[in-house]
Design a protein around this motif. Sequence first.
Motif, PDB file in Angstrom:
ATOM      1  N   LEU A  50      -4.408  -0.062  -9.559  1.00 53.05           N
ATOM      2  CA  LEU A  50      -4.789   1.083  -8.410  1.00 53.05           C
ATOM      3  C   LEU A  50      -4.394   1.060  -7.047  1.00 53.05           C
ATOM      4  N   THR A  51      -4.533  -0.200  -6.494  1.00 49.54           N
ATOM      5  CA  THR A  51      -4.045  -0.703  -5.311  1.00 49.54           C
ATOM      6  C   THR A  51      -2.606  -0.607  -4.839  1.00 49.54           C
ATOM      7  N   ALA A  52      -2.073  -1.280  -6.195  1.00 50.93           N
ATOM      8  CA  ALA A  52      -0.526  -1.077  -6.202  1.00 50.93           C
ATOM      9  C   ALA A  52       0.147   0.480  -6.094  1.00 50.93           C
ATOM     10  N   LEU A  53      -0.631   1.473  -6.829  1.00 56.17           N
ATOM     11  CA  LEU A  53      -0.069   2.543  -7.002  1.00 56.17           C
ATOM     12  C   LEU A  53      -0.306   3.137  -5.436  1.00 56.17           C
ATOM     13  N   MET A  54      -1.418   2.793  -4.700  1.00 58.15           N
ATOM     14  CA  MET A  54      -1.556   3.251  -3.475  1.00 58.15           C
ATOM     15  C   MET A  54      -0.329   3.045  -2.347  1.00 58.15           C
ATOM     16  N   VAL A  55       0.012   1.851  -2.233  1.00 58.34           N
ATOM     17  CA  VAL A  55       1.228   1.257  -1.589  1.00 58.34           C
ATOM     18  C   VAL A  55       2.601   1.162  -2.097  1.00 58.34           C
ATOM     19  N   THR A  56       2.760   1.845  -3.115  1.00 57.89           N
ATOM     20  CA  THR A  56       4.090   1.928  -3.732  1.00 57.89           C
ATOM     21  C   THR A  56       5.121   2.367  -2.678  1.00 57.89           C
ATOM     22  N   ASP A  57       4.566   3.478  -2.175  1.00 58.15           N
ATOM     23  CA  ASP A  57       5.874   4.278  -1.172  1.00 58.15           C
ATOM     24  C   ASP A  57       6.082   3.174  -0.100  1.00 58.15           C
ATOM     25  N   MET A  58       4.916   2.285   0.309  1.00 55.71           N
ATOM     26  CA  MET A  58       5.404   1.623   1.613  1.00 55.71           C
ATOM     27  C   MET A  58       6.334   0.276   1.135  1.00 55.71           C
ATOM     28  N   VAL A  59       5.807  -0.053  -0.198  1.00 53.90           N
ATOM     29  CA  VAL A  59       6.790  -1.168  -0.685  1.00 53.90           C
ATOM     30  C   VAL A  59       8.109  -0.758  -1.049  1.00 53.90           C
ATOM     31  N   HIS A  60       8.298   0.653  -1.420  1.00 56.40           N
ATOM     32  CA  HIS A  60       9.743   1.080  -1.622  1.00 56.40           C
ATOM     33  C   HIS A  60      10.719   1.082  -0.417  1.00 56.40           C
ATOM     34  N   ASN A  62     -20.826   4.182 -14.011  1.00 61.11           N
ATOM     35  CA  ASN A  62     -21.206   4.021 -12.614  1.00 61.11           C
ATOM     36  C   ASN A  62     -20.402   2.852 -11.936  1.00 61.11           C
ATOM     37  N   ASN A  63     -19.254   2.980 -12.106  1.00 62.30           N
ATOM     38  CA  ASN A  63     -18.118   1.811 -11.723  1.00 62.30           C
ATOM     39  C   ASN A  63     -16.901   2.295 -10.766  1.00 62.30           C
ATOM     40  N   ARG A  64     -16.308   1.514 -10.477  1.00 61.64           N
ATOM     41  CA  ARG A  64     -15.154   1.681  -9.439  1.00 61.64           C
ATOM     42  C   ARG A  64     -13.913   2.376 -10.445  1.00 61.64           C
ATOM     43  N   PHE A  65     -13.166   3.623  -9.565  1.00 65.57           N
ATOM     44  CA  PHE A  65     -12.088   4.235 -10.379  1.00 65.57           C
ATOM     45  C   PHE A  65     -11.252   3.064 -10.884  1.00 65.57           C
ATOM     46  N   SER A  66     -10.879   1.930 -10.321  1.00 67.95           N
ATOM     47  CA  SER A  66     -10.090   1.019 -10.720  1.00 67.95           C
ATOM     48  C   SER A  66     -10.519   0.428 -11.945  1.00 67.95           C
ATOM     49  N   ALA A  67     -11.672  -0.083 -11.911  1.00 66.19           N
ATOM     50  CA  ALA A  67     -12.166  -0.639 -13.031  1.00 66.19           C
ATOM     51  C   ALA A  67     -12.220   0.090 -14.163  1.00 66.19           C
ATOM     52  N   VAL A  68     -12.370   1.573 -14.099  1.00 64.24           N
ATOM     53  CA  VAL A  68     -12.655   2.386 -15.427  1.00 64.24           C
ATOM     54  C   VAL A  68     -11.228   2.614 -15.778  1.00 64.24           C
ATOM     55  N   PHE A  69     -10.350   3.182 -14.950  1.00 62.77           N
ATOM     56  CA  PHE A  69      -9.000   3.512 -15.358  1.00 62.77           C
ATOM     57  C   PHE A  69      -7.924   2.478 -15.527  1.00 62.77           C
ATOM     58  N   PHE A  70      -8.021   1.606 -14.696  1.00 66.04           N
ATOM     59  CA  PHE A  70      -6.778   0.680 -14.382  1.00 66.04           C
ATOM     60  C   PHE A  70      -7.048  -0.642 -14.581  1.00 66.04           C
ATOM     61  N   GLN A  71      -8.054  -1.099 -15.144  1.00 66.73           N
ATOM     62  CA  GLN A  71      -8.236  -2.765 -15.282  1.00 66.73           C
ATOM     63  C   GLN A  71      -7.016  -3.064 -16.634  1.00 66.73           C
ATOM     64  N   THR A 122     -11.148 -10.578   3.297  1.00 64.91           N
ATOM     65  CA  THR A 122     -12.315 -10.148   2.803  1.00 64.91           C
ATOM     66  C   THR A 122     -12.015  -8.496   2.325  1.00 64.91           C
ATOM     67  N   LEU A 123     -11.176  -7.754   3.214  1.00 68.95           N
ATOM     68  CA  LEU A 123     -10.711  -6.409   2.619  1.00 68.95           C
ATOM     69  C   LEU A 123     -10.046  -6.615   1.457  1.00 68.95           C
ATOM     70  N   TYR A 124      -8.910  -7.633   1.284  1.00 69.03           N
ATOM     71  CA  TYR A 124      -8.084  -7.734   0.334  1.00 69.03           C
ATOM     72  C   TYR A 124      -8.929  -7.958  -1.073  1.00 69.03           C
ATOM     73  N   ASN A 125     -10.090  -8.622  -1.033  1.00 64.56           N
ATOM     74  CA  ASN A 125     -10.995  -8.926  -1.922  1.00 64.56           C
ATOM     75  C   ASN A 125     -11.624  -7.576  -2.383  1.00 64.56           C
ATOM     76  N   LEU A 126     -12.331  -6.864  -1.458  1.00 64.42           N
ATOM     77  CA  LEU A 126     -13.132  -5.613  -1.667  1.00 64.42           C
ATOM     78  C   LEU A 126     -12.554  -4.297  -1.829  1.00 64.42           C
ATOM     79  N   GLY A 127     -11.319  -4.211  -1.283  1.00 65.19           N
ATOM     80  CA  GLY A 127     -10.568  -3.146  -1.547  1.00 65.19           C
ATOM     81  C   GLY A 127     -11.246  -1.820  -0.811  1.00 65.19           C
ATOM     82  N   GLU A 128     -10.840  -0.533  -1.080  1.00 64.61           N
ATOM     83  CA  GLU A 128     -11.219   0.366  -0.697  1.00 64.61           C
ATOM     84  C   GLU A 128     -11.594   0.672   0.973  1.00 64.61           C
ATOM     85  N   THR A 129     -10.293   0.165   1.605  1.00 61.69           N
ATOM     86  CA  THR A 129     -10.362  -0.138   2.930  1.00 61.69           C
ATOM     87  C   THR A 129     -10.268   1.429   3.783  1.00 61.69           C
TER      88      THR A 129
END
Length: 315
Positions: free
Chosen positions: A200-210, A175-184, A268-275
């Motif tokens: 996981l957050t990096a994977l989400m925004v990789t298209d924008m960064v590219h 019972n934990n976040r996806f990022s904590a279970v697979f991506f720590q 706050t959102l940077y800290n919490l994620g899941e925006t």
Amino acid sequence: MRRFAVVALVAFAMACSSAEAAVLMVPPGNRNVVQPPIPGASKERTREFKTTFDLKYDKIIDLFKTDRKLIEKIKKTAAVYDIAPIHMIGALVGEHTYNVGVYDTLQAYYIKAAAYAGEAFRFAYNGEKVDHFVARPQFAKCAAFTDSDRLWTCREDVWNEDFRGKTVDGESFPNNRFSAVFFQPFYAGQTFGLGQINPLTALMVTDMVHERSGYPKLDENHAADVYNAIMDPDMSLAYMAAIIRKSIDDYKTIAHMDISDNPGITATLYNLGETTARAKALAAKNSGGGPVVWPQENYYGWLVNDRLAQLQSLL
């Protein structure tokens, strides 16, 4: 008369649509008079390193004051992502005050990143690599998305709905976040680099960064590349800016609120994620009429707004 009625109905529909899409500017400053509670884990981590929040805050401020090259990098990166640099300053201050201790120089971050280069990492849980995990039938609907943001947001939603804290096909999942279970990175609770970015957050925004910074796209099968992106200071700043840009865009398009004038909220959102999920939850709260429910800062964002004048002076 019929033509007049049709025109009137069209005009009314357009007005309703415009009203629904109206974006409210979130007021600057804190909604909470006093700082929200600081999590026990943050307090414990600070005690373990025999320091205090005030000392860690002073240390990151000193780094900004003495390393003008870092400030210039932040300004240039912020401009690429069309955000005010104070949002990046705020997120860095929050991370290095409450989550980690700052290194004395920017060069130390480059050295730390180089120390991990070439190491063999992979994203997995209980022996199952994440690329195999997201090939399960529960994730089939996510295949419709080709952009990294919606693809990984969908996968995160499926995790929360179908796997988190549940037993599936005889296998129980935490019972934990996806990022904590697979991506720590390396072990639970740890992120690395100047921006302290979750893989996981990096994977989400990789298209924008590219698209905006030209860095190669990341994928889950090359974990070492993801770690390099979040640990290298230059790339880390680009990913930081993209994460903040995403939070502003999510709140504007989903919750119809403009948070770009409130660094405490973006911190706050940077800290919490899941925006995306948080923006949907806020939109739901405001869907029934009544007084506007504004997004609120947590302990981390509260500090940013409380010290905003000092942080602005660094720029």
